[in-house]
Design an enzyme around this catalytic site. Structure first.
Site, mmCIF file in Angstrom:
data_model
loop_
_atom_site.group_PDB
_atom_site.id
_atom_site.type_symbol
_atom_site.label_atom_id
_atom_site.label_comp_id
_atom_site.label_asym_id
_atom_site.label_seq_id
_atom_site.Cartn_x
_atom_site.Cartn_y
_atom_site.Cartn_z
ATOM 1 C CG ASP A 66 12.673 3.348 5.066
ATOM 2 O OD1 ASP A 66 12.679 2.318 5.750
ATOM 3 O OD2 ASP A 66 12.148 4.418 5.436
ATOM 4 C CG ASN A 118 4.945 -5.674 11.948
ATOM 5 O OD1 ASN A 118 4.610 -6.809 12.243
ATOM 6 N ND2 ASN A 118 5.173 -4.752 12.864
ATOM 7 N N GLY A 178 12.482 6.181 13.104
ATOM 8 C CA GLY A 178 13.681 5.417 12.768
ATOM 9 C C GLY A 178 14.369 4.775 13.967
ATOM 10 C CG ASP A 204 11.192 8.509 5.627
ATOM 11 O OD1 ASP A 204 10.366 8.932 6.448
ATOM 12 O OD2 ASP A 204 11.756 7.399 5.761
ATOM 13 C CG ASP A 251 6.790 2.440 8.187
ATOM 14 O OD1 ASP A 251 5.904 2.042 7.412
ATOM 15 O OD2 ASP A 251 6.810 2.182 9.402
ATOM 16 N NE ARG A 271 8.204 -3.662 17.989
ATOM 17 C CZ ARG A 271 8.198 -4.920 17.542
ATOM 18 N NH1 ARG A 271 8.209 -5.922 18.383
ATOM 19 N NH2 ARG A 271 8.192 -5.170 16.249
#
Length: 221
Positions: free
Chosen positions: A18, A128, A55, A180, A20, A58
């Protein structure tokens, strides 16, 4: 042959990360972007509410923020515009990211994993992801990138990880996933992969392995 509780016959050859919260930390940028949007809407927003967005996609994040919205009802088009506006603010903030945003520990660990013959991939819901990887000079560390641009379902759906395994030309059971977020561990497990929990997920009971630091990955696999 070593026998342990993870009875999986296939040797692990791939590691999917992952982005971020594992390799980079963009939480603060997300927070500031949502805060700016909330302020414009006249909606109360703080770190506690922000924690509920971890997680979460948006559009779903926007719905959480709009729980306290008191203005004229918003239609789907307006909501989409607001979500896009948040993303624009966020993307502008991402332009500040530099190679220094990635720790020496992470860089050297990735190098060592490659040296040991593992194939490395990114499995991130973020649209992104490539921009971030470019900014922090990490693009070259990965053989495959599966992100928000090639999936239709967010975690806990395993889609982003299954695609990453496919891009690496590996079976799901040949891959580890480093996450995470609890929802990310759930996604890894749903995809038949071994979940390594770090950060928030290091205390998650469903994680197959738990590490307190990034370099600890080297000693558990």
């Amino acid at each position: 042959m070593r026998h342990h509780h993870l009875v999986q016959t296939k040797e692990k050859r791939g590691i999917i990360f992952d982005l971020d919260g594992v390799l980079v930390f963009t939480d603060q940028y997300h927070y500031l972007a949502w805060k700016q949007l909330a302020d414009e809407l006249g909606v109360y927003f703080d770190e506690k509410i922000n924690n509920r967005l971890r997680g979460v996609s948006r559009m779903d994040s926007l719905e959480i923020i709009l729980e306290r919205y008191q203005g004229e009802p918003l239609n789907q088009v307006q909501k989409s515009e607001l979500a896009e506006k948040k993303n624009e603010i966020y993307r502008n903030m991402l332009q500040q990211m530099r190679p220094a945003n990635v720790s020496v520990e992470v860089r050297s660990c990735l190098k060592e994993l490659r040296r040991r013959g593992f194939r490395l991939a990114i499995g991130s819901s973020s649209k992104n992801a490539k921009l971030i990887l470019e900014k922090v000079d990490l693009l070259g560390a990965f053989q495959a990138i599966s992100d928000g641009t090639n999936i239709s379902q967010s975690k806990p759906s395993p889609e982003v990880f299954l695609k990453a395994a496919e891009f690496l030309r590996l079976e799901p059971e040949e891959c580890y996933v480093v996450e995470d977020a609890k929802v990310g561990i759930d996604a890894a497990k749903a995809g038949g992969m071994i979940g390594i929990g770090i950060g928030d997920a290091a205390t998650y009971e469903k994680a197959d392995m738990k590490v307190n630091s990034f370099s600890e990955i080297l000693s558990v696999i």
